[in-house]
Motif scaffolding. Sequence first.
Motif, PDB file in Angstrom:
ATOM      1  N   GLN A 122       8.244   6.440  -5.804  1.00 43.27           N
ATOM      2  CA  GLN A 122       8.848   7.490  -6.605  1.00 43.27           C
ATOM      3  C   GLN A 122       8.048   7.752  -7.872  1.00 43.27           C
ATOM      4  OE1 GLN A 122      11.046   9.601  -5.781  1.00 43.27           O
ATOM      5  NE2 GLN A 122      11.263  10.609  -7.772  1.00 43.27           N
ATOM      6  N   ALA A 123       7.523   6.692  -8.495  1.00 41.46           N
ATOM      7  CA  ALA A 123       6.696   6.867  -9.689  1.00 41.46           C
ATOM      8  C   ALA A 123       5.435   7.662  -9.372  1.00 41.46           C
ATOM      9  CB  ALA A 123       6.333   5.499 -10.272  1.00 41.46           C
ATOM     10  N   VAL A 124       4.838   7.421  -8.212  1.00 42.79           N
ATOM     11  CA  VAL A 124       3.637   8.150  -7.802  1.00 42.79           C
ATOM     12  C   VAL A 124       3.968   9.612  -7.553  1.00 42.79           C
ATOM     13  CG1 VAL A 124       1.941   8.407  -5.954  1.00 42.79           C
ATOM     14  CG2 VAL A 124       2.413   6.150  -6.910  1.00 42.79           C
ATOM     15  N   ARG A 125       5.071   9.889  -6.873  1.00 43.14           N
ATOM     16  CA  ARG A 125       5.452  11.282  -6.609  1.00 43.14           C
ATOM     17  C   ARG A 125       5.644  12.052  -7.910  1.00 43.14           C
ATOM     18  NH1 ARG A 125       9.549   8.634  -3.131  1.00 43.14           N
ATOM     19  NH2 ARG A 125       8.600   8.308  -1.073  1.00 43.14           N
ATOM     20  N   VAL A 126       6.305  11.410  -8.873  1.00 38.81           N
ATOM     21  CA  VAL A 126       6.518  12.060 -10.166  1.00 38.81           C
ATOM     22  C   VAL A 126       5.175  12.300 -10.857  1.00 38.81           C
ATOM     23  CG1 VAL A 126       7.471  11.729 -12.480  1.00 38.81           C
ATOM     24  CG2 VAL A 126       8.850  11.172 -10.473  1.00 38.81           C
ATOM     25  N   TYR A 140       1.068  11.139 -15.699  1.00 36.56           N
ATOM     26  CA  TYR A 140       1.612   9.909 -16.288  1.00 36.56           C
ATOM     27  C   TYR A 140       2.243   9.042 -15.201  1.00 36.56           C
ATOM     28  CZ  TYR A 140       3.938   7.025 -19.841  1.00 36.56           C
ATOM     29  OH  TYR A 140       4.352   5.983 -20.636  1.00 36.56           O
ATOM     30  N   LEU A 141       1.696   7.845 -15.001  1.00 35.87           N
ATOM     31  CA  LEU A 141       2.129   6.945 -13.933  1.00 35.87           C
ATOM     32  C   LEU A 141       2.519   5.600 -14.511  1.00 35.87           C
ATOM     33  CD1 LEU A 141       2.473   6.093 -10.954  1.00 35.87           C
ATOM     34  CD2 LEU A 141       0.041   5.488 -10.953  1.00 35.87           C
ATOM     35  N   VAL A 142       3.792   5.249 -14.385  1.00 33.87           N
ATOM     36  CA  VAL A 142       4.291   3.962 -14.866  1.00 33.87           C
ATOM     37  C   VAL A 142       4.552   3.059 -13.661  1.00 33.87           C
ATOM     38  CG1 VAL A 142       6.075   2.772 -16.172  1.00 33.87           C
ATOM     39  CG2 VAL A 142       5.344   5.059 -16.872  1.00 33.87           C
ATOM     40  N   ILE A 143       3.747   2.024 -13.513  1.00 31.68           N
ATOM     41  CA  ILE A 143       3.969   1.056 -12.443  1.00 31.68           C
ATOM     42  C   ILE A 143       5.217   0.239 -12.794  1.00 31.68           C
ATOM     43  CG2 ILE A 143       3.020  -0.905 -11.172  1.00 31.68           C
ATOM     44  CD1 ILE A 143       1.489   1.675 -10.690  1.00 31.68           C
ATOM     45  N   PRO A 144       6.203   0.172 -11.910  1.00 29.84           N
ATOM     46  CA  PRO A 144       7.434  -0.554 -12.251  1.00 29.84           C
ATOM     47  C   PRO A 144       7.183  -2.055 -12.396  1.00 29.84           C
ATOM     48  CG  PRO A 144       7.443   0.102  -9.931  1.00 29.84           C
ATOM     49  CD  PRO A 144       6.262   0.760 -10.559  1.00 29.84           C
ATOM     50  N   PRO A 145       7.986  -2.734 -13.222  1.00 30.61           N
ATOM     51  CA  PRO A 145       7.842  -4.190 -13.371  1.00 30.61           C
ATOM     52  C   PRO A 145       8.103  -4.882 -12.039  1.00 30.61           C
ATOM     53  CG  PRO A 145       9.257  -3.293 -15.098  1.00 30.61           C
ATOM     54  CD  PRO A 145       9.048  -2.185 -14.101  1.00 30.61           C
ATOM     55  N   PHE A 146       7.403  -5.970 -11.789  1.00 26.33           N
ATOM     56  CA  PHE A 146       7.668  -6.755 -10.586  1.00 26.33           C
ATOM     57  C   PHE A 146       9.107  -7.278 -10.627  1.00 26.33           C
ATOM     58  CE2 PHE A 146       2.971  -7.299 -10.946  1.00 26.33           C
ATOM     59  CZ  PHE A 146       2.639  -6.713  -9.729  1.00 26.33           C
ATOM     60  N   PRO A 147       9.737  -7.454  -9.469  1.00 28.19           N
ATOM     61  CA  PRO A 147      11.121  -7.937  -9.448  1.00 28.19           C
ATOM     62  C   PRO A 147      11.309  -9.258 -10.174  1.00 28.19           C
ATOM     63  CG  PRO A 147      10.475  -7.175  -7.270  1.00 28.19           C
ATOM     64  CD  PRO A 147       9.247  -7.162  -8.119  1.00 28.19           C
ATOM     65  N   PHE A 148      10.279 -10.123 -10.141  1.00 31.68           N
ATOM     66  CA  PHE A 148      10.349 -11.422 -10.792  1.00 31.68           C
ATOM     67  C   PHE A 148       9.187 -11.490 -11.784  1.00 31.68           C
ATOM     68  CE2 PHE A 148      12.053 -11.556  -6.526  1.00 31.68           C
ATOM     69  CZ  PHE A 148      13.364 -11.921  -6.779  1.00 31.68           C
ATOM     70  N   ALA A 149       9.520 -11.638 -13.061  1.00 32.10           N
ATOM     71  CA  ALA A 149       8.551 -11.444 -14.126  1.00 32.10           C
ATOM     72  C   ALA A 149       7.404 -12.435 -14.097  1.00 32.10           C
ATOM     73  CB  ALA A 149       9.249 -11.501 -15.487  1.00 32.10           C
ATOM     74  N   ALA A 150       7.648 -13.651 -13.626  1.00 33.20           N
ATOM     75  CA  ALA A 150       6.590 -14.661 -13.638  1.00 33.20           C
ATOM     76  C   ALA A 150       6.672 -15.485 -12.374  1.00 33.20           C
ATOM     77  CB  ALA A 150       6.712 -15.563 -14.857  1.00 33.20           C
ATOM     78  N   ALA A 151       5.534 -15.915 -11.903  1.00 30.19           N
ATOM     79  CA  ALA A 151       5.488 -16.784 -10.727  1.00 30.19           C
ATOM     80  C   ALA A 151       5.713 -18.215 -11.192  1.00 30.19           C
ATOM     81  CB  ALA A 151       4.135 -16.663 -10.032  1.00 30.19           C
ATOM     82  N   VAL A 152       6.859 -18.758 -10.861  1.00 23.09           N
ATOM     83  CA  VAL A 152       7.215 -20.109 -11.269  1.00 23.09           C
ATOM     84  C   VAL A 152       7.056 -21.060 -10.083  1.00 23.09           C
ATOM     85  CG1 VAL A 152       9.018 -21.585 -12.208  1.00 23.09           C
ATOM     86  CG2 VAL A 152       8.842 -19.183 -12.937  1.00 23.09           C
ATOM     87  N   SER A 166       0.850  -1.185   0.000  1.00 20.70           N
ATOM     88  CA  SER A 166       0.000   0.000   0.000  1.00 20.70           C
ATOM     89  C   SER A 166       0.886   1.234   0.000  1.00 20.70           C
ATOM     90  CB  SER A 166      -0.898  -0.004   1.245  1.00 20.70           C
ATOM     91  OG  SER A 166      -1.507   1.263   1.437  1.00 20.70           O
ATOM     92  N   TYR A 167       0.554   2.182  -0.866  1.00 14.64           N
ATOM     93  CA  TYR A 167       1.277   3.456  -0.855  1.00 14.64           C
ATOM     94  C   TYR A 167       0.281   4.593  -0.950  1.00 14.64           C
ATOM     95  CZ  TYR A 167       4.392   7.285  -1.976  1.00 14.64           C
ATOM     96  OH  TYR A 167       5.060   8.491  -1.939  1.00 14.64           O
ATOM     97  N   ARG A 168       0.410   5.564  -0.043  1.00 16.73           N
ATOM     98  CA  ARG A 168      -0.451   6.731   0.003  1.00 16.73           C
ATOM     99  C   ARG A 168       0.404   7.985  -0.094  1.00 16.73           C
ATOM    100  NH1 ARG A 168      -3.273   2.975  -0.384  1.00 16.73           N
ATOM    101  NH2 ARG A 168      -5.144   2.380   0.761  1.00 16.73           N
ATOM    102  N   TYR A 169       0.033   8.861  -1.036  1.00 19.10           N
ATOM    103  CA  TYR A 169       0.769  10.113  -1.196  1.00 19.10           C
ATOM    104  C   TYR A 169      -0.228  11.246  -1.373  1.00 19.10           C
ATOM    105  CZ  TYR A 169       4.028  13.589  -3.018  1.00 19.10           C
ATOM    106  OH  TYR A 169       4.778  14.735  -3.187  1.00 19.10           O
ATOM    107  N   ALA A 170      -0.054  12.313  -0.625  1.00 16.36           N
ATOM    108  CA  ALA A 170      -0.945  13.464  -0.742  1.00 16.36           C
ATOM    109  C   ALA A 170      -0.201  14.718  -0.311  1.00 16.36           C
ATOM    110  CB  ALA A 170      -2.187  13.278   0.131  1.00 16.36           C
ATOM    111  N   THR A 171      -0.556  15.843  -0.925  1.00 19.11           N
ATOM    112  CA  THR A 171       0.092  17.117  -0.626  1.00 19.11           C
ATOM    113  C   THR A 171      -0.910  18.078  -0.020  1.00 19.11           C
ATOM    114  OG1 THR A 171      -0.399  18.177  -2.755  1.00 19.11           O
ATOM    115  CG2 THR A 171       1.533  16.725  -2.662  1.00 19.11           C
ATOM    116  N   GLU A 172      -0.385  19.134   0.594  1.00 19.12           N
ATOM    117  CA  GLU A 172      -1.261  20.166   1.160  1.00 19.12           C
ATOM    118  C   GLU A 172      -2.028  20.904   0.080  1.00 19.12           C
ATOM    119  OE1 GLU A 172       0.520  22.577   4.420  1.00 19.12           O
ATOM    120  OE2 GLU A 172       2.295  21.340   4.036  1.00 19.12           O
TER     121      GLU A 172
END
Length: 239
Positions: free
Chosen positions: A214-218, A226-238, A166-172
């Motif tokens: 960091q992507a959310v802040r940008v 424009y929000l780019v969700i970063p790729p998961f550390p492991f591309a597929a669940a094996v 969970s990530y929450r970001y908000a400004t005044e």
Amino acid sequence: MNLTISTIRCLLPCTLAALVACAPLAPQPTEYPVGRSRLVLPPGAWEDLGASDEAIRLLPEPDGRIALQTRTLGLRGAGQELLAVVRVQTNRTNEREWAVYWPGYCPPQQGVTVEDFTQGSRVRMDCLRLKRWVDGPQWLEQNQPDFAQWLAGRKLAVNAPYSYMSYRYATEGGAMMAVDVLADRRLLNPKARNNQEFLAAGRPALRWGNDLAQAVRVSTGMMDGYLVIPPFPFAAAVP
């Protein structure tokens, strides 16, 4: 010989152009609108699970309301199993007419890694939370009941055990974005074969969470969100 070399030189640009034209194009990421933002997800078989609007009351205006939109998307595996669910909520528009005092803050929680980047501020939010191991629906029902009810109402479930981010970001100034992620643990955590690897297994997930933050802040600082969700550390669940 000179004629042959000259001919090759003349034909070479055309040949290269033909090869470029025939080369397969890299797939373009699919964008999903959510409020004021353009949401781009990492590669995978994502499906749009729907969007909804709401308005929440905020201080200091007695009748102050801020309009938000939420969009939820799911990632399917090779067998159509649900590997991840990503829910993004943000302002519906860029119009913000007053300063906002956000009621939320970032308290510590047992069994959850919590990073409060505001160091306890009560007028803005910058809060990352990671639950590495969730082995059933009870934890989500107790800690995120609205999300749990939304998933249950649509008969959606990520196979346990999974991780919750969970990530929450908000400004005044009124900008706000919240991201919730349920992910098959194998997308965020490497397989641990000994105690040392087990203790270090949470690092990739936490690094991914910081990249997400960091992507959310940008995104909140951009006019088009424009929000780019970063790729998961492991591309597929094996298995």
